[in-house]
Design an enzyme around this catalytic site. Structure first.
Site, PDB file in Angstrom:
ATOM      1  N   LEU A   1       3.126   4.453  -0.045  1.00  0.00           N
ATOM      2  CA  LEU A   1       4.360   4.803  -0.735  1.00  0.00           C
ATOM      3  C   LEU A   1       5.059   3.569  -1.318  1.00  0.00           C
ATOM      4  CD1 LEU A   1       6.522   6.851  -1.546  1.00  0.00           C
ATOM      5  CD2 LEU A   1       7.507   6.619   0.747  1.00  0.00           C
TER       6      LEU A   1
ATOM      7  N   SER B   1       0.833  -1.215   0.000  1.00  0.00           N
ATOM      8  CA  SER B   1       0.000   0.000   0.000  1.00  0.00           C
ATOM      9  C   SER B   1       0.861   1.256   0.000  1.00  0.00           C
ATOM     10  CB  SER B   1      -0.896   0.008   1.250  1.00  0.00           C
ATOM     11  OG  SER B   1      -0.097   0.100   2.409  1.00  0.00           O
TER      12      SER B   1
ATOM     13  N   THR C   1      -1.399   8.835   2.379  1.00  0.00           N
ATOM     14  CA  THR C   1      -1.521   7.370   2.404  1.00  0.00           C
ATOM     15  C   THR C   1      -2.427   6.995   3.590  1.00  0.00           C
ATOM     16  OG1 THR C   1       0.294   7.070   3.970  1.00  0.00           O
ATOM     17  CG2 THR C   1       0.896   7.169   1.631  1.00  0.00           C
TER      18      THR C   1
ATOM     19  N   SER D   1      11.556   9.715   8.057  1.00  0.00           N
ATOM     20  CA  SER D   1      10.496  10.729   8.137  1.00  0.00           C
ATOM     21  C   SER D   1      11.142  12.027   8.615  1.00  0.00           C
ATOM     22  CB  SER D   1       9.442  10.272   9.155  1.00  0.00           C
ATOM     23  OG  SER D   1       8.666  11.355   9.607  1.00  0.00           O
TER      24      SER D   1
ATOM     25  N   LYS E   1      12.086   6.533  14.328  1.00  0.00           N
ATOM     26  CA  LYS E   1      12.665   7.156  13.121  1.00  0.00           C
ATOM     27  C   LYS E   1      14.004   7.822  13.445  1.00  0.00           C
ATOM     28  CE  LYS E   1       9.433   6.040  10.124  1.00  0.00           C
ATOM     29  NZ  LYS E   1       9.673   5.195   8.955  1.00  0.00           N
TER      30      LYS E   1
ATOM     31  N   TYR F   1       6.801   6.724  17.460  1.00  0.00           N
ATOM     32  CA  TYR F   1       7.130   6.857  16.025  1.00  0.00           C
ATOM     33  C   TYR F   1       8.407   7.672  15.838  1.00  0.00           C
ATOM     34  CZ  TYR F   1       6.325   7.990  11.046  1.00  0.00           C
ATOM     35  OH  TYR F   1       6.440   8.142   9.682  1.00  0.00           O
TER      36      TYR F   1
END
Ligand SMILES: NC(=O)C1=CN([C@@H]2O[C@H](COP(=O)(O)OP(=O)(O)OC[C@H]3O[C@@H](n4cnc5c(N)ncnc54)[C@H](OP(=O)(O)O)[C@@H]3O)[C@@H](O)[C@H]2O)C=CC1
Ligand SMILES: CCCCCCCCCCCCCCCC(=O)OCC(=O)COP(=O)(O)O
Length: 311
Positions: A49, A47, A228, A180, A197, A193
């Site tokens: 990217l 799905s 997305t 990110s 990252k 998150y």
């Protein structure tokens, strides 16, 4: 008279050869031209990217190995790609698929073996799979912090480390990771998150320096918001699914454009690319050059987003 005509023919031949040479150079300079027949592995290809990366690398003539947790969704991508293949342009290949869960790091070595069996080598590994998170630290179970880290960080580095020896052995390959903007700055209510990252950025910066002498480039790509299902699939502090398409995500960049930018970064062997607008770039700059102001801005952002129950 014959000599004049002969000279004319020679000039024409030289001009045609020059034009052909120029055309060949331009074709080689075009991002993607160097990917014909290259073996490109993409994680999270079912799905968003990852799927769009699959499309652009497929169109460029790469031999793809698409990875994800859901075999049926991966097959759906394979069908879409093969159906869209045209007879003009680069030769394209039916992608292979390998199904595994990155968060189950014990299974990653086996998956890497399966990946290598597909074409005997990996030319480009695109570590794209990831999951986001929404929540405040006070209410977030430690298991959630760990789970996000398992997928985004440990799963990614486990796969990289499992495929790296074969690249080093061939002294050829390219490792790409989709990080990110939050790998460079941490924003409130994204602890799991942003931490995963930031760890990703650090690991791949180390790796770049360590394997440069083997001729294996490392590219870290740090996008801003992309349109997305990342926010829909995000996990919350108690482990449940967030399930909301955030406005920021909905207003994000078109994943097809981001995938083109990934192709370009691979072509240029870029080391570190931020794919975001002026505000996130300014925030990244402030974090280093004027941290006090950056922290103030983040506190004010946290205050505005705070829910009454957090008071
Ligand atoms: N969208 C955005 O705003 C931004 C996204 N990014 C990054 O881009 C990358 C792609 O995300 P995006 O396309 O937006 O989001 P999606 O949720 O659409 O895609 C995430 C992909 O990761 C896969 N995945 C998730 N968990 C696992 C797991 N445990 N094991 C294997 N595969 C897994 C999913 O596959 P499946 O569920 O089928 O297994 C899915 O294909 C992520 O790394 C994300 O952090 C970076 C900046 C901004
Ligand atoms: C006086 C000067 C003022 C300048 C203001 C600059 C500060 C603005 C703050 C900008 C914050 C940008 C955050 C961007 C976050 C982002 O793009 O994240 C990408 C993602 O990975 C999205 O994941 P999520 O799950 O959070 O949707």
């Amino acid at each position: 008279m014959e000599r004049v005509m002969g000279g004319g023919v020679l000039q024409l031949v030289l001009l045609s050869a020059g034009i052909l040479l120029l055309y060949r150079i331009l074709v080689r300079l075009r991002p993607g031209a160097d990917l014909q027949d290259a073996v490109v592995v993409i994680t999270g290809a079912s799905s968003g990217l990852g799927k769009e990366c699959a499309r652009v690398f497929h169109t460029a003539g790469a031999r793809l190995v698409l990875c994800g947790r859901d075999a049926a969704r991966l097959q759906q991508v394979v069908q879409e790609l093969t159906a869209s293949s045209t007879s003009s342009g680069p030769q394209t290949y039916t992608p292979s698929t390998v199904t595994f869960d990155l968060s189950d790091t014990d299974t990653v070595d086996g998956a890497a073996e399966e990946i290598l069996k597909c074409y005997g080598q990996v030319d480009v590994l695109i570590n794209n799979a990831g999951i986001s998170y929404r929540g405040n630290i006070l209410d977030t179970h430690l298991s959630v912090q760990r789970d996000v880290m398992e997928t985004n960080y440990f799963g990614t580095i486990a796969l990289t480390q499992a495929l790296l020896p074969s690249m080093v052995h061939r002294r050829s390959g390219h490792i790409v990771v989709i990080s990110s903007v939050q790998g460079k700055i941490a924003i409130p209510y994204r602890s799991a998150y942003a931490a995963s990252k930031h760890a990703t950025q650090a690991y791949f910066d180390c790796l770049r320096a360590e394997i440069e002498h083997c001729g294996i480039p490392v590219t870290v790509i740090s996008p801003g918001y992309i349109r997305t299902s990342l926010s829909v699939n995000a996990v919350t502090g108690d482990g449940s699914k967030y399930g909301v398409l955030d406005k920021t995500t909905a207003a994000g960049r078109d994943p097809r454009d981001v995938a083109q930018a990934v192709l370009k970064a691979v072509h240029r062997k870029s080391k570190d690319v931020v794919l975001a607008g002026p505000q996130p770039n300014l925030a990244i700059y402030l974090r280093t050059m004027w941290p006090a102001l950056f922290f103030k801005l983040m506190s004010s952002r946290a205050r505005k987003e705070r829910k009454p129950k957090d008071e």
